[in-house]
Design a protein around this motif. Structure first.
Motif, PDB file in Angstrom:
ATOM      1  N   ASN A  55      -9.875 -32.294  11.190  1.00 39.95           N
ATOM      2  CA  ASN A  55      -8.525 -31.715  11.072  1.00 39.95           C
ATOM      3  C   ASN A  55      -7.530 -32.636  11.776  1.00 39.95           C
ATOM      4  O   ASN A  55      -7.892 -33.740  12.188  1.00 39.95           O
ATOM      5  N   ALA A  56      -6.304 -32.157  11.940  1.00 41.74           N
ATOM      6  CA  ALA A  56      -5.250 -33.013  12.514  1.00 41.74           C
ATOM      7  C   ALA A  56      -5.574 -33.417  13.952  1.00 41.74           C
ATOM      8  O   ALA A  56      -5.071 -34.439  14.437  1.00 41.74           O
ATOM      9  N   THR A  57      -6.404 -32.650  14.638  1.00 39.08           N
ATOM     10  CA  THR A  57      -6.750 -32.984  16.030  1.00 39.08           C
ATOM     11  C   THR A  57      -7.926 -33.945  16.096  1.00 39.08           C
ATOM     12  O   THR A  57      -7.921 -34.912  16.867  1.00 39.08           O
ATOM     13  N   THR A  58      -8.966 -33.683  15.293  1.00 41.25           N
ATOM     14  CA  THR A  58     -10.186 -34.489  15.406  1.00 41.25           C
ATOM     15  C   THR A  58     -10.103 -35.797  14.596  1.00 41.25           C
ATOM     16  O   THR A  58     -10.720 -36.792  14.977  1.00 41.25           O
ATOM     17  N   ALA A  59      -9.340 -35.804  13.504  1.00 41.59           N
ATOM     18  CA  ALA A  59      -9.287 -36.993  12.645  1.00 41.59           C
ATOM     19  C   ALA A  59      -8.799 -38.241  13.402  1.00 41.59           C
ATOM     20  O   ALA A  59      -9.431 -39.305  13.284  1.00 41.59           O
ATOM     21  N   PRO A  60      -7.716 -38.153  14.185  1.00 40.94           N
ATOM     22  CA  PRO A  60      -7.285 -39.363  14.901  1.00 40.94           C
ATOM     23  C   PRO A  60      -8.352 -39.887  15.857  1.00 40.94           C
ATOM     24  O   PRO A  60      -8.525 -41.104  15.998  1.00 40.94           O
ATOM     25  N   LEU A  61      -9.104 -38.969  16.472  1.00 43.52           N
ATOM     26  CA  LEU A  61     -10.161 -39.388  17.406  1.00 43.52           C
ATOM     27  C   LEU A  61     -11.268 -40.124  16.659  1.00 43.52           C
ATOM     28  O   LEU A  61     -11.810 -41.132  17.130  1.00 43.52           O
TER      29      LEU A  61
ATOM     30  N   ALA B 286     -12.421 -43.995  16.866  1.00 42.04           N
ATOM     31  CA  ALA B 286     -13.813 -44.323  17.204  1.00 42.04           C
ATOM     32  C   ALA B 286     -14.469 -45.229  16.162  1.00 42.04           C
ATOM     33  O   ALA B 286     -15.564 -45.739  16.381  1.00 42.04           O
ATOM     34  N   GLY B 287     -13.801 -45.387  15.007  1.00 45.32           N
ATOM     35  CA  GLY B 287     -14.334 -46.328  14.018  1.00 45.32           C
ATOM     36  C   GLY B 287     -14.741 -45.743  12.681  1.00 45.32           C
ATOM     37  O   GLY B 287     -15.411 -46.410  11.891  1.00 45.32           O
ATOM     38  N   ALA B 288     -14.337 -44.511  12.395  1.00 48.52           N
ATOM     39  CA  ALA B 288     -14.668 -43.925  11.085  1.00 48.52           C
ATOM     40  C   ALA B 288     -13.820 -44.568   9.987  1.00 48.52           C
ATOM     41  O   ALA B 288     -12.621 -44.776  10.169  1.00 48.52           O
ATOM     42  N   ASP B 289     -14.462 -44.875   8.853  1.00 49.22           N
ATOM     43  CA  ASP B 289     -13.733 -45.416   7.688  1.00 49.22           C
ATOM     44  C   ASP B 289     -13.327 -44.305   6.737  1.00 49.22           C
ATOM     45  O   ASP B 289     -12.381 -44.458   5.967  1.00 49.22           O
ATOM     46  N   ALA B 290     -14.095 -43.220   6.706  1.00 51.79           N
ATOM     47  CA  ALA B 290     -13.886 -42.175   5.690  1.00 51.79           C
ATOM     48  C   ALA B 290     -14.031 -40.807   6.338  1.00 51.79           C
ATOM     49  O   ALA B 290     -14.888 -40.601   7.199  1.00 51.79           O
ATOM     50  N   LEU B 291     -13.163 -39.890   5.938  1.00 49.49           N
ATOM     51  CA  LEU B 291     -13.149 -38.541   6.505  1.00 49.49           C
ATOM     52  C   LEU B 291     -13.316 -37.514   5.396  1.00 49.49           C
ATOM     53  O   LEU B 291     -12.580 -37.541   4.405  1.00 49.49           O
TER      54      LEU B 291
ATOM     55  N   ILE C 185      -3.453 -34.094   3.340  1.00 48.80           N
ATOM     56  CA  ILE C 185      -4.096 -35.349   2.906  1.00 48.80           C
ATOM     57  C   ILE C 185      -3.270 -36.553   3.372  1.00 48.80           C
ATOM     58  O   ILE C 185      -3.807 -37.520   3.924  1.00 48.80           O
ATOM     59  N   ASP C 186      -1.961 -36.470   3.180  1.00 47.23           N
ATOM     60  CA  ASP C 186      -1.099 -37.599   3.578  1.00 47.23           C
ATOM     61  C   ASP C 186      -1.154 -37.825   5.089  1.00 47.23           C
ATOM     62  O   ASP C 186      -1.101 -38.975   5.554  1.00 47.23           O
ATOM     63  N   GLY C 187      -1.265 -36.746   5.834  1.00 45.12           N
ATOM     64  CA  GLY C 187      -1.370 -36.867   7.291  1.00 45.12           C
ATOM     65  C   GLY C 187      -2.632 -37.627   7.682  1.00 45.12           C
ATOM     66  O   GLY C 187      -2.614 -38.470   8.585  1.00 45.12           O
ATOM     67  N   LEU C 188      -3.727 -37.359   6.989  1.00 43.92           N
ATOM     68  CA  LEU C 188      -4.978 -38.081   7.271  1.00 43.92           C
ATOM     69  C   LEU C 188      -4.850 -39.544   6.827  1.00 43.92           C
ATOM     70  O   LEU C 188      -5.285 -40.464   7.520  1.00 43.92           O
ATOM     71  N   LYS C 189      -4.223 -39.737   5.668  1.00 38.57           N
ATOM     72  CA  LYS C 189      -4.059 -41.102   5.161  1.00 38.57           C
ATOM     73  C   LYS C 189      -3.144 -41.941   6.050  1.00 38.57           C
ATOM     74  O   LYS C 189      -3.207 -43.164   6.039  1.00 38.57           O
ATOM     75  N   ALA C 190      -2.268 -41.269   6.795  1.00 34.57           N
ATOM     76  CA  ALA C 190      -1.314 -41.998   7.654  1.00 34.57           C
ATOM     77  C   ALA C 190      -1.974 -42.543   8.927  1.00 34.57           C
ATOM     78  O   ALA C 190      -1.386 -43.350   9.635  1.00 34.57           O
ATOM     79  N   LEU C 191      -3.199 -42.088   9.207  1.00 29.31           N
ATOM     80  CA  LEU C 191      -3.896 -42.593  10.388  1.00 29.31           C
ATOM     81  C   LEU C 191      -4.271 -44.058  10.154  1.00 29.31           C
ATOM     82  O   LEU C 191      -4.382 -44.496   9.019  1.00 29.31           O
ATOM     83  N   CYS C 192      -4.495 -44.751  11.225  1.00 33.62           N
ATOM     84  CA  CYS C 192      -4.723 -46.177  11.073  1.00 33.62           C
ATOM     85  C   CYS C 192      -5.619 -46.667  12.184  1.00 33.62           C
ATOM     86  O   CYS C 192      -5.432 -46.295  13.341  1.00 33.62           O
ATOM     87  N   ARG C 193      -6.613 -47.469  11.803  1.00 28.63           N
ATOM     88  CA  ARG C 193      -7.500 -47.952  12.886  1.00 28.63           C
ATOM     89  C   ARG C 193      -7.411 -49.465  13.032  1.00 28.63           C
ATOM     90  O   ARG C 193      -7.011 -50.170  12.129  1.00 28.63           O
TER      91      ARG C 193
END
Ligand code: DX5
Ligand code: ZN
Length: 218
Positions: free
Chosen positions: A179-185, A189-194, A210-218
């Motif tokens: 979710n919005a809290t765990t996805a950035p973590l 940590a190195g996840a490519d796909a959620l 979906i866009d919020g998850l796509k906006a994350l960046c590693r």
């Protein structure tokens, strides 16, 4: 790089599956995650080929099929036939994992192996080259809407290191409680796909989720 986002159909409204698939088609999601359960490997049943056959022709996103079943190899051919992009089998039901992953690739699909929360990533050390994708479960498989197991962050870091040290392209995917809290973590940590089920389909505005998850960046 933004993560691959794979909404899980398990949390969609089953009375309106066509609408849900079309919504995903129109969204910025990358894949559609399909959870197949047999009531033996996991304490729940979901859906099987009749649903896959109905969805496949209308789904414009690659199908990311997660098999929570005891004998996944029986279904290599039918899964390839319905247009499966990634066939994810569980490590815990795979005594001959190298052979299984090779057979999945030979059938023209991407090979995925899934690890339950208690299974250490190190078990894949000698078979990582055969894995196009590794799916880490961050909940015990069987149900949507469960609480994220935080230890997955440490596992994600260890697997990221294993993949990078070997110079592999293996995709690192995480499933459960995203979710919005765990996805950035996870991305950090190195996840490519959620994979995200209840977070996307339970959201008032799934496109925004979906866009919020796509906006994350590693
Ligand atoms: C659980 C499934 C998940 C599930 C995730 O057994 O493998 O894909 O749909 O659901 P959420 O995102 O709600 O935890
Ligand atoms: Zn899943």
């Amino acid at each position: 790089m933004s993560p691959i986002v794979s909404p899980s159909l398990l949390s969609a409204d089953f009375l309106h599956l066509e609408e849900s698939v079309k919504m995903i088609n129109q969204s910025n999601a990358d894949w559609l995650h399909i959870d197949v359960m047999d009531g033996v490997f996991v304490p729940n049943l979901s859906f099987g080929f009749p649903i896959l056959e109905a969805i496949s022709p209308i789904c414009r996103k690659p199908l990311d099929v997660h098999l929570m079943i005891v004998d996944p190899l029986k279904f290599i051919e039918p899964l390839a036939k319905v247009g499966t992009h990634i066939m994810n089998i569980h490590y815990e039901v795979s005594p001959h994992l190298h052979r299984s992953l090779t057979a999945i690739r030979a059938a023209g699909m991407k090979s995925g192996v899934t690890l339950n929360p208690h299974t250490p990533v190190e078990v894949l050390e000698d078979v990582l080259e055969e894995c196009d994708l590794v799916l880490l479960m961050s909940v015990n498989p069987g149900f949507g809407g469960q609480k994220f197991i935080h230890r997955t962050l440490e596992k994600t870091r260890r697997l990221r290191r294993m993949i990078d040290e070997r110079g592999l392209e293996t995709i690192l995917e995480v499933d459960g409680g995203v979710n919005a809290t765990t996805a950035p973590l996870l991305v950090e940590a190195g996840a490519d796909a959620l994979v995200a089920g209840s977070y996307v389909f339970g959201h008032a505005h799934p496109f925004e989720a979906i866009d919020g998850l796509k906006a994350l960046c590693r």
